[in-house]
Motif scaffolding. Structure first.
Motif, PDB file in Angstrom:
ATOM      1  N   GLU A 137      36.269  75.938  51.559  1.00  0.00           N
ATOM      2  CA  GLU A 137      36.321  75.503  50.167  1.00  0.00           C
ATOM      3  C   GLU A 137      34.896  75.357  49.643  1.00  0.00           C
ATOM      4  O   GLU A 137      33.993  74.959  50.379  1.00  0.00           O
ATOM      5  CB  GLU A 137      37.057  74.173  50.040  1.00  0.00           C
ATOM      6  N   HIS A 145      31.727  73.510  38.474  1.00  0.00           N
ATOM      7  CA  HIS A 145      33.041  74.133  38.638  1.00  0.00           C
ATOM      8  C   HIS A 145      33.475  74.871  37.374  1.00  0.00           C
ATOM      9  O   HIS A 145      33.242  74.418  36.251  1.00  0.00           O
ATOM     10  CB  HIS A 145      34.093  73.064  38.953  1.00  0.00           C
ATOM     11  N   THR A 159      38.428  77.957  45.878  1.00  0.00           N
ATOM     12  CA  THR A 159      38.028  76.792  45.106  1.00  0.00           C
ATOM     13  C   THR A 159      38.885  75.585  45.472  1.00  0.00           C
ATOM     14  O   THR A 159      40.086  75.724  45.737  1.00  0.00           O
ATOM     15  CB  THR A 159      38.152  77.069  43.596  1.00  0.00           C
ATOM     16  N   PRO A 160      38.304  74.391  45.509  1.00  0.00           N
ATOM     17  CA  PRO A 160      39.099  73.197  45.830  1.00  0.00           C
ATOM     18  C   PRO A 160      40.135  72.859  44.765  1.00  0.00           C
ATOM     19  O   PRO A 160      40.987  72.009  45.001  1.00  0.00           O
ATOM     20  CB  PRO A 160      38.046  72.088  45.943  1.00  0.00           C
ATOM     21  N   THR A 161      40.081  73.507  43.599  1.00  0.00           N
ATOM     22  CA  THR A 161      41.130  73.284  42.602  1.00  0.00           C
ATOM     23  C   THR A 161      42.328  74.193  42.836  1.00  0.00           C
ATOM     24  O   THR A 161      43.264  74.200  42.052  1.00  0.00           O
ATOM     25  CB  THR A 161      40.599  73.539  41.178  1.00  0.00           C
ATOM     26  N   THR A 221      36.130  64.374  42.227  1.00  0.00           N
ATOM     27  CA  THR A 221      35.725  65.226  43.348  1.00  0.00           C
ATOM     28  C   THR A 221      36.849  66.154  43.784  1.00  0.00           C
ATOM     29  O   THR A 221      36.636  67.034  44.606  1.00  0.00           O
ATOM     30  CB  THR A 221      35.291  64.363  44.543  1.00  0.00           C
ATOM     31  N   SER A 222      38.051  65.962  43.237  1.00  0.00           N
ATOM     32  CA  SER A 222      39.205  66.797  43.556  1.00  0.00           C
ATOM     33  C   SER A 222      40.246  66.594  42.464  1.00  0.00           C
ATOM     34  O   SER A 222      40.146  65.669  41.649  1.00  0.00           O
ATOM     35  CB  SER A 222      39.799  66.406  44.919  1.00  0.00           C
ATOM     36  N   GLY A 249      42.880  75.697  46.602  1.00  0.00           N
ATOM     37  CA  GLY A 249      43.184  75.767  48.023  1.00  0.00           C
ATOM     38  C   GLY A 249      44.180  74.759  48.552  1.00  0.00           C
ATOM     39  O   GLY A 249      45.130  75.119  49.254  1.00  0.00           O
ATOM     40  N   PRO A 250      44.027  73.463  48.244  1.00  0.00           N
ATOM     41  CA  PRO A 250      44.893  72.467  48.885  1.00  0.00           C
ATOM     42  C   PRO A 250      46.375  72.647  48.607  1.00  0.00           C
ATOM     43  O   PRO A 250      47.197  72.273  49.440  1.00  0.00           O
ATOM     44  CB  PRO A 250      44.379  71.147  48.281  1.00  0.00           C
TER      45      PRO A 250
END
Length: 299
Positions: free
Chosen positions: A127, A199, A99-101, A223-224, A103-104
């Motif tokens: 992602e 999400h 999930t982008p929440t 968006t992030s 991964g980064p």
């Protein structure tokens, strides 16, 4: 008997509901895909595709056969994976969803650590929306993924890894910034920013807002996590952010203020997922344990 290729074409048509897009997805021309599907129908002696309307639809029998074909294609892929990885330990390229929440700010260290310990292992990181990626795991399009719990799916191994606190953040000049032991009732009526409703993060924010008497600001969906933090810092509203994200973003404290809510204990739990009976399940367990150990060591 149907060929595996024909079953793959039928599944692609079920996914895309368009001959051209389905052909593109399986890397053949549209006439080839159409002809092979007609051959499949002739071999089975049944109509699988309803071509009477403007939109492509499968017949009820076609939908049933496509569903079974998915399972067959996944099993064939597992057989290939088992043969390829036999005796090699953890190696090869894994299609890894996240999930982008998460991964980064988690995956860079995970990828680096796994590469040091298992240099033959390669992670193809994708992602995406957790609900979509769970379906991709079930279909064999992803090997493994990390996502927030709970997960509602069958045929999936769910391995809980860790939980993390969720902080309430506000603009630095917010009326509650800098106060101690703020009663949760002070958040009643406040607007919270979050991601779009697909999400899990959105659903958790919605549930917490309902408990607080607050509301989600649908006109300002992020968006992030970075975009949410920046919008909060600009004064649009409040938000929730995960503990490990806050720890990783050294500038977070300069842009937003963390509110000290009395008795606040909101958390989210993260799990690793893979298909039940997957050929590389021992390797997936090892990867999950590596992630769990890393998080525990760096908590």
């Amino acid at each position: 008997m149907p060929s595996l290729r024909q079953l793959q074409y039928l599944v692609a048509l079920d996914d895309h509901r368009h001959f051209g897009r389905a052909a593109f997805a399986v890397h053949v021309s549209q006439p080839t895909l159409s002809q092979q599907l007609r051959t499949l129908e002739a071999r089975l002696g049944a109509s699988l595709i309803d071509r009477s309307g403007q939109d492509v639809q499968l017949t009820p029998l076609g939908r049933d056969i496509a569903a079974r074909a998915r399972g067959i294609l996944v099993q064939v892929r597992d057989l290939s994976d088992l043969a390829r990885r036999a005796g090699k330990g953890i190696g090869g390229t894994l299609r890894f969803g996240v999930t982008p929440t998460l991964g980064p700010y988690l995956m860079p260290a995970i990828v680096a650590g796994l590469h040091r310990e298992q240099p033959d292992l390669r992670l193809h990181i994708r992602e995406g929306i957790p609900d979509d990626q769970v379906r991709q795991v079930m279909r064999g399009e992803l090997d493994m993924m990390l996502c927030p719990m709970p997960v509602d799916a069958t045929g999936i191994v769910v391995e809980p890894l860790f939980s993390e606190r969720m902080f309430v953040i506000a603009p630095p000049d917010h009326r509650l910034a800098g106060q101690k032991d703020i009663p949760a009732s002070e958040l009643k009526g406040e607007g919270f920013l979050t991601l779009d409703r697909r999400h899990h993060f959105h659903r958790q924010t919605r549930d917490i807002c309902e408990q607080l008497g607050a509301h989600i600001m649908h006109d300002y969906e992020g968006t992030s996590l970075d975009s949410i933090r920046q919008m909060v810092g600009s004064g649009i509203g409040l938000a929730l952010l995960p503990e490990r994200y806050m720890a990783a973003e050294t500038q977070a404290a300069e842009v937003v203020a963390t509110l000290d809510i009395a008795g606040w204990n909101a958390r989210r739990s993260i799990a690793a997922l893979w298909r039940t009976g997957a050929a590389f399940s021992d390797g997936f367990h090892a990867i999950a344990e590596f992630i769990r150990a890393y998080v525990n060591e760096t908590a």
